[in-house]
Design a protein around this motif. Structure first.
Motif, short mmCIF file in Angstrom:
data_model
loop_
_atom_site.label_atom_id
_atom_site.label_comp_id
_atom_site.label_asym_id
_atom_site.label_seq_id
_atom_site.Cartn_x
_atom_site.Cartn_y
_atom_site.Cartn_z
N PRO A 158 0.82 -1.21 0.00
CA PRO A 158 0.00 0.00 0.00
C PRO A 158 0.85 1.26 0.00
O PRO A 158 1.86 1.35 0.70
N VAL A 159 0.46 2.23 -0.81
CA VAL A 159 1.12 3.52 -0.89
C VAL A 159 0.12 4.57 -0.41
O VAL A 159 -0.97 4.70 -1.01
N PRO A 160 0.41 5.31 0.65
CA PRO A 160 -0.55 6.28 1.18
C PRO A 160 -1.03 7.26 0.11
O PRO A 160 -0.24 7.82 -0.64
N GLY A 161 -2.36 7.42 0.04
CA GLY A 161 -2.95 8.35 -0.91
C GLY A 161 -3.25 7.76 -2.27
O GLY A 161 -3.87 8.41 -3.11
N TRP A 162 -2.83 6.51 -2.50
CA TRP A 162 -3.01 5.88 -3.81
C TRP A 162 -3.86 4.62 -3.69
O TRP A 162 -3.72 3.85 -2.74
#
Length: 243
Positions: free
Chosen positions: A90-94
């Motif tokens: 997981p990539v924050p904001g994506w």
């Protein structure tokens, strides 16, 4: 005959000191401009992995525009070498979407026979602003044992609807294309061991990682030189004021 003006040592030194900030700044700017292209492409980091194994890689996406954000990244995996396992971190904001396709021929792995594989990963919902980059980590495997590299194709979409297609093939020893496709080189265990050993000095200038490191070092050196020039200029100005 009128006397020629004479420049004393103090005047000469002050003149040189006044010029140092300009020269240092120009040197720093020139070095940074030369270093810039090394970071401009969409790439896979690190650039190598072991054949037949599993690896954690990251798709590194820089924003090349000054007036638009990157808002979407699409990664197409190599259809010639399907991967049974592709797990995004997981990539924050994506938001991330993983697409799978049925294989024409099942692939045998250590975990059994695989009949479908991930063919595409898409990230949306976030922004990469001008002057910034983002990494999108993936856990991938089992990597093929009968190939020397995996070629990915990436599409980078900007907020102004411009789409940059990082899909051009790179030929060994040939000229680098304008938009090269990201490549993951696959090494045998023996090659991997040699890669970990210190490289001879004569080979230090070859390879993408060495060029990247050289560009960083030159960029830092230019900044230090520019800062030194500014410091000399301020010091000289204070001396003239106090005098």
């Amino acid at each position: 005959m009128p006397a020629m003006p004479v420049m004393n040592a103090s005047g000469t030194r002050s003149s040189l000191l006044r010029r140092l900030p300009v020269a240092g700044s120009l040197a720093a700017a020139g070095v940074l401009l030369l270093a810039g292209p090394a970071f401009a492409h969409v790439t896979v980091q690190p650039g190598t992995a072991q054949k037949g194994g599993y690896a954690t890689i990251a798709v590194k996406v820089p924003n090349e525009k000054d007036n638009a954000d990157t808002v979407k990244v699409e990664l197409d995996l190599d259809p010639k070498h399907p991967l049974a396992s592709v797990m995004p971190q997981p990539v924050p904001g994506w938001d991330v979407k993983v697409e799978k396709s049925k294989l024409d021929q099942p692939v045998k792995t250590d975990d059994g026979t695989v009949t479908e594989a991930v063919t595409k990963v898409t990230w949306t919902g976030g922004k990469i602003q001008p002057g910034q980059f983002q990494q999108f980590p993936l856990s991938v495997g089992q990597l093929p044992s009968d190939a020397d590299r995996l070629v990915f194709k990436a599409l980078q979409t900007y907020s102004d609807n411009d789409v940059v297609r990082w899909i051009d093939p790179s030929m060994p020893g040939g000229k680098e294309p304008e938009h090269p496709a990201p490549v993951l080189k696959l090494l045998a265990k023996t090659d991997d061991t040699k890669q970990a050993a210190p490289a001879p000095a004569k080979d230090s200038g070859s390879g993408g990682s060495s060029s990247d490191t050289t560009a960083r070092v030159l960029g830092i050196a230019g900044i230090v030189l520019g800062a030194a020039g500014v410091g000399y200029g301020v010091f000289a100005g204070r001396r003239r004021t106090s005098a």
